[in-house]
Each structure stands twice: as structure tokens, then as C-alpha cells.
Design a protein around this motif. Structure first.
Motif, PDB file in Angstrom:
ATOM      1  N   UNK A   1      32.565  86.960  11.929  1.00 22.07           N
ATOM      2  CA  UNK A   1      31.663  87.538  12.930  1.00 22.07           C
ATOM      3  C   UNK A   1      32.405  88.017  14.184  1.00 22.07           C
ATOM      4  N   UNK A   2      33.704  88.248  14.064  1.00 23.46           N
ATOM      5  CA  UNK A   2      34.484  88.753  15.191  1.00 23.46           C
ATOM      6  C   UNK A   2      35.663  87.854  15.519  1.00 23.46           C
ATOM      7  N   UNK A   3      36.442  88.266  16.478  1.00 22.33           N
ATOM      8  CA  UNK A   3      37.642  87.524  16.861  1.00 22.33           C
ATOM      9  C   UNK A   3      37.334  86.556  18.004  1.00 22.33           C
ATOM     10  N   UNK A   4      38.043  85.436  18.021  1.00 29.29           N
ATOM     11  CA  UNK A   4      37.928  84.448  19.089  1.00 29.29           C
ATOM     12  C   UNK A   4      39.315  84.163  19.648  1.00 29.29           C
ATOM     13  N   UNK A   5      39.463  84.185  20.968  1.00 30.96           N
ATOM     14  CA  UNK A   5      40.730  83.862  21.638  1.00 30.96           C
ATOM     15  C   UNK A   5      40.781  82.362  21.888  1.00 30.96           C
ATOM     16  N   UNK A   6      41.971  81.820  21.874  1.00 28.30           N
ATOM     17  CA  UNK A   6      42.130  80.408  22.157  1.00 28.30           C
ATOM     18  C   UNK A   6      43.472  80.154  22.812  1.00 28.30           C
ATOM     19  N   UNK A   7      43.569  79.037  23.482  1.00 28.48           N
ATOM     20  CA  UNK A   7      44.849  78.618  24.037  1.00 28.48           C
ATOM     21  C   UNK A   7      44.879  77.095  24.068  1.00 28.48           C
ATOM     22  N   UNK A   8      46.071  76.551  23.994  1.00 25.83           N
ATOM     23  CA  UNK A   8      46.257  75.111  24.008  1.00 25.83           C
ATOM     24  C   UNK A   8      47.655  74.823  24.511  1.00 25.83           C
ATOM     25  N   UNK A   9      47.895  73.578  24.833  1.00 26.33           N
ATOM     26  CA  UNK A   9      49.227  73.140  25.234  1.00 26.33           C
ATOM     27  C   UNK A   9      49.537  71.860  24.470  1.00 26.33           C
ATOM     28  N   UNK A  10      50.786  71.721  24.051  1.00 25.03           N
ATOM     29  CA  UNK A  10      51.203  70.543  23.287  1.00 25.03           C
ATOM     30  C   UNK A  10      52.678  70.282  23.539  1.00 25.03           C
ATOM     31  N   UNK A  11      53.093  69.091  23.242  1.00 28.36           N
ATOM     32  CA  UNK A  11      54.516  68.742  23.340  1.00 28.36           C
ATOM     33  C   UNK A  11      55.094  68.660  21.936  1.00 28.36           C
ATOM     34  N   UNK A  12      56.147  69.395  21.710  1.00 31.49           N
ATOM     35  CA  UNK A  12      56.900  69.351  20.456  1.00 31.49           C
ATOM     36  C   UNK A  12      58.328  68.952  20.803  1.00 31.49           C
ATOM     37  N   UNK A  13      58.937  68.110  19.984  1.00 38.96           N
ATOM     38  CA  UNK A  13      60.309  67.688  20.253  1.00 38.96           C
ATOM     39  C   UNK A  13      61.301  68.787  19.919  1.00 38.96           C
ATOM     40  N   UNK A  14      61.085  69.476  18.776  1.00 41.39           N
ATOM     41  CA  UNK A  14      61.987  70.540  18.340  1.00 41.39           C
ATOM     42  C   UNK A  14      61.183  71.728  17.823  1.00 41.39           C
ATOM     43  N   UNK A  15      61.858  72.841  17.621  1.00 38.66           N
ATOM     44  CA  UNK A  15      61.213  74.006  17.010  1.00 38.66           C
ATOM     45  C   UNK A  15      60.789  73.669  15.582  1.00 38.66           C
ATOM     46  N   UNK A  16      61.573  72.857  14.881  1.00 34.23           N
ATOM     47  CA  UNK A  16      61.201  72.453  13.518  1.00 34.23           C
ATOM     48  C   UNK A  16      59.854  71.737  13.515  1.00 34.23           C
ATOM     49  N   UNK A  17      59.569  70.968  14.561  1.00 32.27           N
ATOM     50  CA  UNK A  17      58.272  70.292  14.660  1.00 32.27           C
ATOM     51  C   UNK A  17      57.128  71.301  14.771  1.00 32.27           C
ATOM     52  N   UNK A  18      57.355  72.398  15.472  1.00 32.49           N
ATOM     53  CA  UNK A  18      56.335  73.453  15.556  1.00 32.49           C
ATOM     54  C   UNK A  18      56.078  74.029  14.171  1.00 32.49           C
ATOM     55  N   UNK A  19      57.160  74.315  13.435  1.00 34.21           N
ATOM     56  CA  UNK A  19      57.013  74.931  12.117  1.00 34.21           C
ATOM     57  C   UNK A  19      56.350  74.001  11.112  1.00 34.21           C
ATOM     58  N   UNK A  20      56.425  72.702  11.358  1.00 34.53           N
ATOM     59  CA  UNK A  20      55.820  71.735  10.445  1.00 34.53           C
ATOM     60  C   UNK A  20      54.303  71.670  10.593  1.00 34.53           C
ATOM     61  N   UNK A  21      53.791  72.253  11.678  1.00 34.05           N
ATOM     62  CA  UNK A  21      52.356  72.237  11.943  1.00 34.05           C
ATOM     63  C   UNK A  21      51.787  73.606  11.607  1.00 34.05           C
ATOM     64  N   UNK A  22      50.823  73.645  10.724  1.00 33.86           N
ATOM     65  CA  UNK A  22      50.146  74.916  10.443  1.00 33.86           C
ATOM     66  C   UNK A  22      48.998  75.028  11.434  1.00 33.86           C
ATOM     67  N   UNK A  23      49.052  76.027  12.335  1.00 29.16           N
ATOM     68  CA  UNK A  23      48.016  76.128  13.372  1.00 29.16           C
ATOM     69  C   UNK A  23      46.595  76.204  12.823  1.00 29.16           C
ATOM     70  N   UNK A  24      46.426  76.847  11.685  1.00 23.75           N
ATOM     71  CA  UNK A  24      45.120  76.917  11.046  1.00 23.75           C
ATOM     72  C   UNK A  24      45.272  76.489   9.594  1.00 23.75           C
ATOM     73  N   UNK A  25      44.359  75.648   9.144  1.00 25.07           N
ATOM     74  CA  UNK A  25      44.381  75.214   7.750  1.00 25.07           C
ATOM     75  C   UNK A  25      43.561  76.181   6.905  1.00 25.07           C
ATOM     76  N   UNK A  26      43.840  76.242   5.624  1.00 23.35           N
ATOM     77  CA  UNK A  26      43.063  77.064   4.719  1.00 23.35           C
ATOM     78  C   UNK A  26      43.460  78.529   4.669  1.00 23.35           C
TER      79      UNK A  26
END
Length: 112
Positions: A40-65
């Protein structure tokens, strides 16, 4: 033109060699800004988080499915996630809270 070559190589390496990024240590908060493409259209979002390394970011899929997804360093030096699904495309950009680009850190860790 050179950046396109680097981006393609980085995308390939991010997909297959995320373990190389375990030494790419992040200092501080990471800001995530994105857009979810919904039926039904696009939604903007923003968040802040702490990651120890860039690899930790890649290990998290921002959206599932997602049906498929791509991690890349874009032409602006940002670390970018793009996920594809039947209703659209979800994207997000990861940056250090102080505005620093994560792309140069990623490319350095990959030896590019």
C-alpha cells in the motif's frame, strides 16, 4: 567509473566473505535509515543501534522474509542493504552516528 568497479567487487565480497569484516571495529552508535516498499505504499524508518563490527551488521537481516537481498558499498561510500520481496523493495543505509561513512571502513577491511 572506478567506484563502480570497487562497488561491484565489494558487493561480491560482502556476500561471500563477511568474516573478513570482523576486524572492522565500529566506534559508537550506528544510524540506520530506510524505506520499506509495501503493497500500500512506501514507509520511511530510522533507528539507532550499537554494533561491535561491520560483520555484526551483516549478520542481521534488517527485514525478514525477503526473497533475495544484496549488501553493497554504494557510490557515496555508504553501506547499503537492499531486500527484494513480492510487494516491493526494502532499502536501508548504515552510517556512524557522527555522520562518518562506513563504506571506507568496509573497503579497507576487504583490502580494496
Amino acid at each position: 567509473m572506478m567506484m563502480g568497479t570497487i562497488t561491484n567487487k565489494a558487493t561480491e565480497l560482502l556476500a561471500t566473505d563477511a568474516s573478513l569484516l570482523g576486524d572492522a571495529v565500529l566506534d559508537g552508535l550506528t544510524v540506520i535509515e530506510g524505506t520499506a516498499g509495501l503493497w500500500d505504499g512506501a514507509r520511511r524508518l530510522s533507528a539507532a543501534a550499537r554494533f561491535r563490527t561491520v560483520a555484526d551488521i551483516l549478520a542481521v537481516e534488517p527485514w525478514h522474509g525477503m526473497d533475495a537481498h544484496v549488501w553493497q558499498v554504494d557510490e557515496h561510500g555508504d553501506l547499503r542493504y537492499t531486500g527484494f520481496h513480492r510487494d516491493g523493495v526494502n532499502t536501508c543505509v548504515f552510517r556512524a552516528a557522527d555522520g562518518a561513512k562506513l563504506g571506507p571502513l568496509v573497503l579497507s577491511a576487504l583490502g580494496l
